[in-house]
Design a protein around this motif. Structure first.
Motif, mmCIF file in Angstrom:
data_model
loop_
_atom_site.group_PDB
_atom_site.id
_atom_site.type_symbol
_atom_site.label_atom_id
_atom_site.label_comp_id
_atom_site.label_asym_id
_atom_site.label_seq_id
_atom_site.Cartn_x
_atom_site.Cartn_y
_atom_site.Cartn_z
ATOM 1 N N ARG A 440 51.415 51.861 42.509
ATOM 2 C CA ARG A 440 50.405 52.502 41.674
ATOM 3 C C ARG A 440 50.364 51.891 40.277
ATOM 4 O O ARG A 440 51.398 51.532 39.705
ATOM 5 N N TYR A 441 49.142 51.829 39.720
ATOM 6 C CA TYR A 441 48.924 51.338 38.360
ATOM 7 C C TYR A 441 48.191 52.420 37.573
ATOM 8 O O TYR A 441 47.154 52.936 38.027
ATOM 9 N N ARG A 442 48.702 52.715 36.383
ATOM 10 C CA ARG A 442 48.122 53.747 35.540
ATOM 11 C C ARG A 442 48.060 53.220 34.107
ATOM 12 O O ARG A 442 48.449 52.066 33.832
ATOM 13 N N PRO A 443 47.593 54.005 33.138
ATOM 14 C CA PRO A 443 47.532 53.524 31.751
ATOM 15 C C PRO A 443 48.859 53.011 31.211
ATOM 16 O O PRO A 443 48.878 52.082 30.390
ATOM 17 N N ILE A 444 49.952 53.582 31.690
ATOM 18 C CA ILE A 444 51.260 53.113 31.227
ATOM 19 C C ILE A 444 51.507 51.655 31.632
ATOM 20 O O ILE A 444 52.298 50.935 31.026
ATOM 21 N N HIS A 445 50.771 51.182 32.662
ATOM 22 C CA HIS A 445 50.893 49.798 33.121
ATOM 23 C C HIS A 445 49.834 48.890 32.507
ATOM 24 O O HIS A 445 49.798 47.695 32.800
ATOM 25 N N ASN A 459 35.617 34.548 43.657
ATOM 26 C CA ASN A 459 35.812 33.386 44.535
ATOM 27 C C ASN A 459 37.194 32.759 44.392
ATOM 28 O O ASN A 459 37.608 31.976 45.251
ATOM 29 N N ASN A 460 37.890 33.091 43.315
ATOM 30 C CA ASN A 460 39.246 32.569 43.104
ATOM 31 C C ASN A 460 40.329 33.509 43.629
ATOM 32 O O ASN A 460 41.515 33.212 43.506
ATOM 33 N N GLY A 461 39.915 34.646 44.191
ATOM 34 C CA GLY A 461 40.880 35.614 44.701
ATOM 35 C C GLY A 461 41.357 36.607 43.677
ATOM 36 O O GLY A 461 42.238 37.422 43.969
ATOM 37 N N THR A 462 40.801 36.555 42.463
ATOM 38 C CA THR A 462 41.158 37.535 41.434
ATOM 39 C C THR A 462 40.451 38.852 41.712
ATOM 40 O O THR A 462 39.260 38.878 42.052
ATOM 41 N N LEU A 463 41.187 39.951 41.575
ATOM 42 C CA LEU A 463 40.628 41.281 41.780
ATOM 43 C C LEU A 463 40.158 41.849 40.444
ATOM 44 O O LEU A 463 40.825 41.695 39.422
ATOM 45 N N TRP A 464 39.024 42.544 40.470
ATOM 46 C CA TRP A 464 38.434 43.125 39.266
ATOM 47 C C TRP A 464 38.162 44.606 39.505
ATOM 48 O O TRP A 464 37.673 44.998 40.559
ATOM 49 N N PHE A 465 38.485 45.418 38.511
ATOM 50 C CA PHE A 465 38.248 46.860 38.584
ATOM 51 C C PHE A 465 37.530 47.315 37.319
ATOM 52 O O PHE A 465 37.903 46.912 36.209
ATOM 53 N N THR A 475 45.667 39.102 38.892
ATOM 54 C CA THR A 475 45.954 37.792 39.464
ATOM 55 C C THR A 475 47.432 37.752 39.810
ATOM 56 O O THR A 475 48.290 37.903 38.922
ATOM 57 N N ASP A 476 47.743 37.598 41.106
ATOM 58 C CA ASP A 476 49.142 37.638 41.557
ATOM 59 C C ASP A 476 49.834 38.918 41.077
ATOM 60 O O ASP A 476 50.977 38.889 40.597
ATOM 61 N N ASP A 477 49.124 40.019 41.200
ATOM 62 C CA ASP A 477 49.627 41.353 40.839
ATOM 63 C C ASP A 477 49.842 41.545 39.339
ATOM 64 O O ASP A 477 50.367 42.583 38.917
ATOM 65 N N VAL A 478 49.426 40.589 38.528
ATOM 66 C CA VAL A 478 49.551 40.729 37.076
ATOM 67 C C VAL A 478 48.268 41.336 36.531
ATOM 68 O O VAL A 478 47.173 40.776 36.697
ATOM 69 N N LEU A 479 48.390 42.484 35.881
ATOM 70 C CA LEU A 479 47.242 43.204 35.347
ATOM 71 C C LEU A 479 46.891 42.668 33.959
ATOM 72 O O LEU A 479 47.756 42.552 33.095
ATOM 73 N N THR A 480 45.594 42.394 33.756
ATOM 74 C CA THR A 480 45.114 41.960 32.447
ATOM 75 C C THR A 480 43.921 42.814 32.051
ATOM 76 O O THR A 480 42.953 42.931 32.815
ATOM 77 N N ASP A 481 43.998 43.411 30.882
ATOM 78 C CA ASP A 481 42.874 44.184 30.364
ATOM 79 C C ASP A 481 41.871 43.212 29.744
ATOM 80 O O ASP A 481 42.149 42.561 28.734
#
Length: 604
Positions: A440-445, A459-465, A475-481
């Motif tokens: 799980r990912y929340r604001p603390i993450h 197309n590069n496999g990056t997930l966007w929310f 990208t590779d489970d690394v969250l970027t705001d």
């Protein structure tokens, strides 16, 4: 309008749409609704009119021919709550967007300009003088001289939300409200009946007078009776083991209860019961019209039944093959050109080879409200619902809720990553299914908000929310705001789409955010042609942008030129919840039905 005999409706209308530039283009719009859920019944000459959640149905009996009228025929809304015939033979219809009169050829719509305190109409009734009254979300109103006037007498309900109005044998007024109270005007004096008087149930949905002049009230939690000495609450009716009446009515010597467990009729100590076992089309009786002690029309969630007690017959009428549900919240298509339609609390529909069907699985309860669907590798599918995530892999179906580790039960979106792992965006954060557990990912993450509405994979496999307070990528489970990269004060994302190498984000404050080749662009309401929220986005194969708005319908944008489609053009509603492209058409899900807008040959 279209008339069929034992064949499902639906509107196919050639319509000319005026664009913002003044140019006209012709399109074909096909509307699909749910005309089975009957909310009101009005016999007129040799026909029976039914107000439904999918338009107005005219039945010609006993032949079984029917006509379905919708917004494409002039109704302001497909969601109808009542219908009646006045003493002049004019039909009156209560809708979610005004009162309508119908003379058999034309619909005339009455709104706020004509005096209605609110356009959300809950009930229609005639007083003993034959005058029309309407119950609205902002008070009761009387129709006189082609105009409505708010009932604002001293001690009356004023602009309170009104559910129903009834006039007893003495023409005394009884008004049921949504706030746990009944108003009565007896011999010219208003009185409020509340919990201290014995009216302890909220939301008064129906009122009727029995042959003994006692008053009966139906609510979601109890049936209440007033015998001039006081109120008596029935939390369960022993005669049919239920406590809620959707509709109450009387005939010369009998009293009728229309409930979720059938229709039940009392005559003194004698009772008559009609359910599905006796031939009723559905136990869910929502409305009715009582002709006599022996005959009544029953409106259910699955169509119309006609009971004739003395003859011992029940006749059933239903418009076949409609969609199941009126509040359509999501639409998508698969690689077989099948259309999937999610509704609010009424199930998942599938359109295949020109026919609609309701999906029946062991997860049917969870799939009652499908907010979105994700297609994965092979036969994998993810169904995002307000009760959790349902993952399908071949014939295997697995349901995951907060108890099984997802962030929250209200799941708005989902996507498969390049490894086949499932990600879900919920009202309580983002989560990833990997192996046999959820992360799980929340604001603390690092999430700018837990409230997540849309997601995509580029197309590069990056997930966007997209959340209500910004955009993040994984990208590779690394969250970027990514929110600080966008030069606007607030980023409240409600929709998302991928178009080749670019990503599009629709916001709740009428902006379209574009990410292309690492650059962010923001398009304002002036460019989009709307000041409403952008709740749906899709791009057709020719590269034309389509947006679904929260109140301005569907807008087609090509090279800065805009064409708008609204209720007046045949949409069920201007409040669009989802868009998709399938087999030469744009499909739009909204309140009141789903619609396809067929593209012209050069657009496909």
């Amino acid at each position: 309008m279209h008339t069929r005999k034992l064949l499902i409706l639906f509107l196919i209308a050639g319509i000319f749409i005026v664009s913002c530039s003044g140019k006209k283009s012709s399109v074909t719009i096909t509307q699909y609704t749910d005309p089975l859920y009957v909310t009101g019944i009005a016999p007129l000459q040799d026909a029976v009119f039914c107000a439904t959640k999918g338009g107005l149905v005219k039945w010609e009996l006993p032949e079984g021919r029917y006509t379905v009228f919708t917004t494409a025929d002039g109704l302001p809304s497909n969601i109808l709550n009542d219908v009646l015939v006045d003493e002049k033979g004019l039909l009156w219809i209560a809708s979610m967007d005004g009162v309508i009169s119908f003379d058999g050829a034309y619909f005339k719509v009455y709104g706020v300009k004509e005096g209605l305190p609110s356009t959300e109409i809950n009930d229609l009734t005639l007083d003993r003088n034959g005058d029309l009254w309407v119950a609205t979300e902002a008070g009761a109103a009387l129709f006189e001289n082609d105009h409505f006037t708010l009932l604002d007498e001293k001690k009356s309900p004023g602009q309170m939300a009104i559910q129903c109005i009834f006039f007893d044998e003495g023409n005394n007024t009884w008004i049921g409200t949504k706030n746990n109270s009944i108003y009565s005007k007896i011999e010219g004096e208003w009185r409020i009946w509340k919990s201290e008087d014995g009216v302890t149930a909220p939301n008064i949905v129906t009122i009727a007078q029995a042959w003994d002049r006692s008053m009966w009230v139906g609510t979601p939690v109890a049936i209440i009776r007033w015998d001039r000495l006081g109120w008596q609450l029935y939390s369960s009716m022993d005669y049919f083991n239920y406590w809620k009446a959707n509709f109450l009515a009387t005939s010369d010597n009998r009293f009728w209860f229309f409930t979720m467990v059938g229709v039940h009729i009392s005559q003194g100590s004698d009772w008559f019961h009609f359910t599905e076992k006796d031939g009723l089309i559905s136990n869910n009786a929502m409305s009715g019209y009582v002709v006599s002690d022996e005959k009544a029309y029953i409106g259910t969630t699955d169509g119309l039944s006609i009971i004739e007690i003395e003859k011992g017959t029940i006749e059933n009428y239903a418009v076949p093959e409609g969609i199941n549900g009126h509040n359509c919240i999501y639409v998508t298509s698969d690689d077989r050109n099948r259309v999937w339609l999610g509704t609010w609390e009424t199930g998942l529909n599938l359109y295949d080879s020109g026919h609609w069907s309701l999906m029946r699985t062991k997860n049917e309860k969870t799939l009652a409200t499908v907010r979105s669907i994700a297609f994965g590798p092979g036969d994998k599918m993810g169904f995002n619902t307000k009760e959790g995530v349902v993952l399908k892999d071949g014939n295997k179906w697995d349901t995951f809720t907060r108890n099984e580790g997802i962030s929250g039960n209200d799941v708005r979106c989902g996507v498969y990553d390049t490894q086949g792992n499932y990600w879900a965006g919920t009202a309580a954060g983002i989560c990833k299914r990997e192996k046999n557990s959820w992360k799980r990912y929340r604001p603390i993450h690092g999430l700018p908000s837990e409230d997540t509405w849309a997601c995509e994979i580029d197309n590069n496999g990056t997930l966007w929310f997209g959340t209500t307070n910004g955009i993040v990528s994984f990208t590779d489970d690394v969250l970027t705001d990514r929110t600080p990269e966008i030069d606007i004060e607030k980023v409240d994302v409600r929709s998302m789409a991928k178009d080749g190498n670019r990503l599009l984000f629709g916001t709740n404050d009428s902006k379209l955010i574009e990410l292309e080749d690492g650059s962010w662009n923001v398009y304002s309401s002036k460019y989009l042609g709307t000041e409403r929220g952008i709740h749906a986005i899709t791009v057709d194969p020719s590269g034309v942008l389509w947006i679904g708005t929260d109140g301005d319908g569907v807008i087609r944008i090509e090279k800065g030129k805009k064409v708008q489609y609204t209720v007046s053009d045949g949409l069920p509603s201007n409040y669009i919840r989802s868009l998709t492209y399938c087999d030469g058409a744009i499909w739009a899900a909204c309140y009141g039905g789903v619609v396809s807008i067929e593209l012209q040959p050069d657009e496909k």
